[in-house]
Design a protein around this motif. Structure first.
Motif, PDB file in Angstrom:
ATOM      1  N   SER A 164       0.884  -1.319  -0.101  1.00 40.88           N
ATOM      2  CA  SER A 164      -0.014   0.027  -0.084  1.00 40.88           C
ATOM      3  C   SER A 164       0.773   1.499   0.090  1.00 40.88           C
ATOM      4  CB  SER A 164      -0.931  -0.213   1.209  1.00 40.88           C
ATOM      5  OG  SER A 164      -0.211  -0.113   2.306  1.00 40.88           O
ATOM      6  N   ARG A 165       2.106   1.181   0.669  1.00 44.98           N
ATOM      7  CA  ARG A 165       2.860   2.460   0.689  1.00 44.98           C
ATOM      8  C   ARG A 165       3.456   2.619  -0.561  1.00 44.98           C
ATOM      9  NH1 ARG A 165       6.360   1.500   6.108  1.00 44.98           N
ATOM     10  NH2 ARG A 165       4.847   1.234   7.585  1.00 44.98           N
ATOM     11  N   LEU A 166       4.114   1.658  -1.202  1.00 51.04           N
ATOM     12  CA  LEU A 166       4.653   1.771  -2.531  1.00 51.04           C
ATOM     13  C   LEU A 166       3.512   2.103  -3.641  1.00 51.04           C
ATOM     14  CD1 LEU A 166       6.741  -1.353  -2.571  1.00 51.04           C
ATOM     15  CD2 LEU A 166       7.532   0.910  -2.289  1.00 51.04           C
ATOM     16  N   TYR A 167       2.257   1.735  -3.501  1.00 54.42           N
ATOM     17  CA  TYR A 167       1.333   2.206  -4.564  1.00 54.42           C
ATOM     18  C   TYR A 167       0.835   3.607  -4.113  1.00 54.42           C
ATOM     19  CZ  TYR A 167       0.027  -2.626  -5.948  1.00 54.42           C
ATOM     20  OH  TYR A 167       0.158  -4.035  -6.354  1.00 54.42           O
ATOM     21  N   VAL A 183      10.742   4.969   0.524  1.00 58.95           N
ATOM     22  CA  VAL A 183       9.942   3.915   1.180  1.00 58.95           C
ATOM     23  C   VAL A 183      10.620   2.638   1.605  1.00 58.95           C
ATOM     24  CG1 VAL A 183       7.833   2.689   0.744  1.00 58.95           C
ATOM     25  CG2 VAL A 183       7.886   4.834  -0.077  1.00 58.95           C
ATOM     26  N   GLU A 184      11.275   2.209   0.695  1.00 52.55           N
ATOM     27  CA  GLU A 184      11.900   0.767   1.039  1.00 52.55           C
ATOM     28  C   GLU A 184      13.230   1.014   2.065  1.00 52.55           C
ATOM     29  OE1 GLU A 184      10.686  -1.926  -2.903  1.00 52.55           O
ATOM     30  OE2 GLU A 184      12.256  -0.515  -3.080  1.00 52.55           O
ATOM     31  N   LEU A 185      14.049   1.822   1.434  1.00 53.87           N
ATOM     32  CA  LEU A 185      15.346   1.749   2.213  1.00 53.87           C
ATOM     33  C   LEU A 185      15.230   2.001   3.808  1.00 53.87           C
ATOM     34  CD1 LEU A 185      18.257   1.493   2.080  1.00 53.87           C
ATOM     35  CD2 LEU A 185      18.453   4.094   1.517  1.00 53.87           C
ATOM     36  N   PRO A 186      14.272   2.765   4.244  1.00 58.86           N
ATOM     37  CA  PRO A 186      14.108   2.980   5.562  1.00 58.86           C
ATOM     38  C   PRO A 186      13.599   1.700   6.350  1.00 58.86           C
ATOM     39  CG  PRO A 186      13.106   5.105   4.395  1.00 58.86           C
ATOM     40  CD  PRO A 186      13.373   3.980   3.666  1.00 58.86           C
ATOM     41  N   GLN A 187      12.813   0.896   5.750  1.00 54.84           N
ATOM     42  CA  GLN A 187      12.035  -0.289   6.226  1.00 54.84           C
ATOM     43  C   GLN A 187      13.574  -1.445   6.186  1.00 54.84           C
ATOM     44  OE1 GLN A 187       8.840  -0.813   6.738  1.00 54.84           O
ATOM     45  NE2 GLN A 187       9.201  -2.953   7.650  1.00 54.84           N
ATOM     46  N   LEU A 188      14.338  -1.180   5.120  1.00 52.11           N
ATOM     47  CA  LEU A 188      15.414  -2.427   4.859  1.00 52.11           C
ATOM     48  C   LEU A 188      16.324  -2.135   5.964  1.00 52.11           C
ATOM     49  CD1 LEU A 188      16.004  -2.521   1.199  1.00 52.11           C
ATOM     50  CD2 LEU A 188      15.140  -4.256   2.682  1.00 52.11           C
ATOM     51  N   LEU A 189      16.916  -1.003   6.408  1.00 55.13           N
ATOM     52  CA  LEU A 189      17.937  -0.501   7.379  1.00 55.13           C
ATOM     53  C   LEU A 189      18.394  -1.581   8.510  1.00 55.13           C
ATOM     54  CD1 LEU A 189      17.807   3.174   7.764  1.00 55.13           C
ATOM     55  CD2 LEU A 189      19.443   1.949   6.326  1.00 55.13           C
ATOM     56  N   PRO A 190      17.468  -2.196   9.271  1.00 56.08           N
ATOM     57  CA  PRO A 190      17.608  -3.043  10.516  1.00 56.08           C
ATOM     58  C   PRO A 190      18.093  -4.319   9.627  1.00 56.08           C
ATOM     59  CG  PRO A 190      15.577  -2.025  10.627  1.00 56.08           C
ATOM     60  CD  PRO A 190      15.848  -1.734   9.494  1.00 56.08           C
ATOM     61  N   MET A 268       1.766 -10.125   9.514  1.00 54.80           N
ATOM     62  CA  MET A 268       2.116 -10.306   8.238  1.00 54.80           C
ATOM     63  C   MET A 268       1.466  -8.976   7.423  1.00 54.80           C
ATOM     64  SD  MET A 268       3.371 -13.459   7.813  1.00 54.80           S
ATOM     65  CE  MET A 268       2.682 -13.684   6.133  1.00 54.80           C
ATOM     66  N   VAL A 269       2.491  -8.668   6.409  1.00 56.86           N
ATOM     67  CA  VAL A 269       2.047  -7.380   5.415  1.00 56.86           C
ATOM     68  C   VAL A 269       1.817  -8.248   4.022  1.00 56.86           C
ATOM     69  CG1 VAL A 269       3.179  -5.796   6.710  1.00 56.86           C
ATOM     70  CG2 VAL A 269       4.538  -7.047   4.958  1.00 56.86           C
ATOM     71  N   ARG A 270       1.106  -7.430   3.350  1.00 61.95           N
ATOM     72  CA  ARG A 270       0.799  -7.735   1.824  1.00 61.95           C
ATOM     73  C   ARG A 270       1.862  -7.164   1.051  1.00 61.95           C
ATOM     74  NH1 ARG A 270      -2.349  -4.990  -2.260  1.00 61.95           N
ATOM     75  NH2 ARG A 270      -2.644  -6.435  -3.752  1.00 61.95           N
ATOM     76  N   MET A 271       2.777  -7.903   0.529  1.00 63.37           N
ATOM     77  CA  MET A 271       3.879  -7.512  -0.135  1.00 63.37           C
ATOM     78  C   MET A 271       3.569  -7.006  -1.562  1.00 63.37           C
ATOM     79  SD  MET A 271       6.219 -10.700  -0.995  1.00 63.37           S
ATOM     80  CE  MET A 271       7.069  -9.785  -2.145  1.00 63.37           C
ATOM     81  N   LEU A 272       4.207  -6.307  -2.306  1.00 67.15           N
ATOM     82  CA  LEU A 272       3.939  -5.915  -3.765  1.00 67.15           C
ATOM     83  C   LEU A 272       4.267  -7.199  -4.554  1.00 67.15           C
ATOM     84  CD1 LEU A 272       3.500  -3.325  -5.413  1.00 67.15           C
ATOM     85  CD2 LEU A 272       5.905  -3.415  -5.667  1.00 67.15           C
TER      86      LEU A 272
END
Length: 522
Positions: A164-167, A183-190, A268-272
């Motif tokens: 939903s964030r990417l859309y 959007v993706e990089l902040p989620q990926l940092l950990p 669980m999240v709905r992935m792209l």
């Protein structure tokens, strides 16, 4: 009256038995890790610390060990992020197969990787000869092993980015690059931080690759410790180096444990869903796959090709020493797996009950096989070259894989299943046997397969602790590689292919253990 007393006594023993079993992994860690580390401390003093620190060679060794681990971590990050992004976001033929095979290099014994790289770039290299004695071979070997770890970490991180964030970002006019940065990089940092810590840990405490590929000038602290003990009997200097390694790996391990908690996703999240690439994206995808092929598959293909060309050296498979080494490899693996199964399950049960025990799960990963072996020799000299000590070391290196997978599955079990069984009158043991264990079976199979692959390819502890008659496939390969002559080199290639196939067998079991549902989830 007496019968009732016996029943009461048996009931009390039955109540205490789980607690006694749960203490098993703690006692094992105390005996095999903590006490040996204490014995190492007793070998050192202020003078030995001063001597080692004043030695320019030792300082250079510490600097190089740190530099190659940091450089390998950075290199795997730079290569792993685009490769993982491409195979996560784009759809292509064979994508599921690539995702399943991406961890294959990680389960390969270090000796297979080292021999494969020498087959490509060594003095008789197939691709580009003459790279022996340079630092690049060790860096390439580190990338071979650890790129899958980074790709897997990034892939799992990307799976946690909500579609939903990417859309929403796309609707606002963001390009692919802007969506990745914002959007993706902040989620990926950990996940990136955790992956880099793990890669640094593996590279800093690596032994087999540095021994084979480091040459005279680019060995690491682990190899130096082995040489000080095996050839110079200098326990004081070796003890100081062990403490240096231990301090570095403990810091990396603690950082990894910290960032792992940050990367844990509760929901669980709905992935792209992956999309079919268009125009330039097809070329980018092809480049990513070629990169993965060149870094992770080429050395394995080189081993297979060299073995095919070995000619009469295939007769090594008929030698008695080969069969003895194969028998020892399987025997030690089976014995270690039985102990690792008991330790892994009891440790998982303990960690599931008490949170503080979770922090001990990765302790065996933080202590390298060389450090463990050295500490055991100092702590239990009367047990030197005993089979018990060797099997305990194998089990120590293997059982965290079982604990990690079982504990993760146990945490995700719905509480309602257990409550329903208790409502129907099931005892604690019945709940464990008929509800919990069947649900943990896939995770247990996965952990057992990884643990078995670790035991089959174990090299450092075997070199330290085994007797000549306990030769395994890894030490027999090292023997042939250390002996001059083309025939010995070809024999080493044939045996390396045999070891590689054995590791692939366990990898196949790992993939077989996954259910269809697991294969489509991150």
């Amino acid at each position: 009256m007496k019968l009732n007393s016996l029943k009461v006594g048996a009931g009390r023993v039955g109540e205490k038995l789980p607690y006694l079993l749960l203490l098993l992994p703690l006692g094992f860690l105390l005996a095999v890790v903590v006490l040996p580390l204490g014995a190492m401390l007793q070998q050192t003093n202020a003078t030995s610390f001063h001597m080692v620190w004043q030695d320019e060679y030792m300082r250079r060794l510490l600097g190089w060990t740190t530099l190659q681990a940091a450089g390998s971590s950075l290199l795997t990050l730079l290569l792993g992020v685009p490769v993982a992004w491409a195979i996560t976001r784009w759809q292509f033929a064979g994508r599921n197969l690539v995702l399943r095979l991406v961890m294959l290099p990680f389960v390969m014994p270090t000796l297979v990787a080292g021999v494969g790289i020498l087959a490509l770039f060594g003095s008789q290299g197939l691709l580009w000869r003459g790279w022996e004695g340079t630092p690049w071979l060790l860096l390439y070997g580190n990338v071979f092993f650890n790129l899958p770890v980074m790709v897997r970490a990034v892939y799992q991180g990307l799976c946690q980015v909500p579609a939903s964030r990417l859309y929403a970002a796309q609707t606002l006019g963001s390009s692919v690059w802007q969506r990745f940065i914002q959007v993706e990089l902040p989620q990926l940092l950990p996940w990136l931080a955790g992956g880099m810590c793990m890669v640094f840990l593996y590279c800093f405490s690596g032994f087999g690759l540095a021994l084979l590929l480091g040459g005279e000038h680019y060995i690491t602290l682990e190899v130096q410790i082995y040489q000080l003990i095996a050839y110079e009997l200098d326990m004081a200097q070796a003890g100081v180096l062990v403490l240096w390694v231990l301090a570095s790996t403990l810091v990396s391990g603690m950082v990894y444990a910290l960032v792992s908690r940050l990367s844990t996703q509760a929901n669980m999240v709905r992935m792209l869903p992956p999309r079919i690439p268009i125009r330039w994206q097809k070329w980018a995808l092809l480049l990513a796959l070629l990169l993965l092929l060149g870094c992770c598959v080429l050395p394995l293909m080189a081993v297979a090709w060299r073995a095919v060309l070995a000619g009469s050296s295939w007769l090594v498979l008929l030698d008695g020493s080969t069969w003895q080494a194969l028998f020892n490899t399987v025997r030690f693996t089976v014995m270690a797996m039985l102990l690792a199964l008991l330790l892994g399950m009891t440790h998982a049960a303990l960690a599931h009950r008490w949170t503080w025990v979770r922090s001990l799960t990765f302790l065996p990963f933080m202590v390298s096989p060389v450090c463990v072996s050295f500490g055991l020799l100092l702590c239990y000299p009367e047990w030197t070259a005993s089979l018990t000590m060797l099997i305990c070391t194998y089990a120590l290196l293997a059982y965290p894989f079982i604990t990690k997978d079982v504990l993760s599955a146990w945490d995700s079990l719905p509480l309602s299943y257990i409550q329903a069984a208790r409502t129907l009158g099931a005892s604690s043991w019945q709940v464990m046997l008929y509800v919990i264990l069947p649900l943990l079976r896939p995770a247990l199979q996965r952990g057992l397969a990884l643990a078995a692959a670790t035991c089959v390819g174990e090299f450092a502890a075997t070199l330290f602790l085994s007797r000549p008659e306990w030769q395994t496939l890894t030490t027999l390969i090292y023997h042939y590689l250390s002996t001059a002559g083309r025939d010995n080199y070809d024999k080493a290639m044939v045996l390396t292919l045999l070891l590689m196939l054995l590791a692939m067998l366990f990898f196949g079991l790992l993939e077989w253990s996954k259910s269809k549902k697991e294969q489509h989830l991150c």
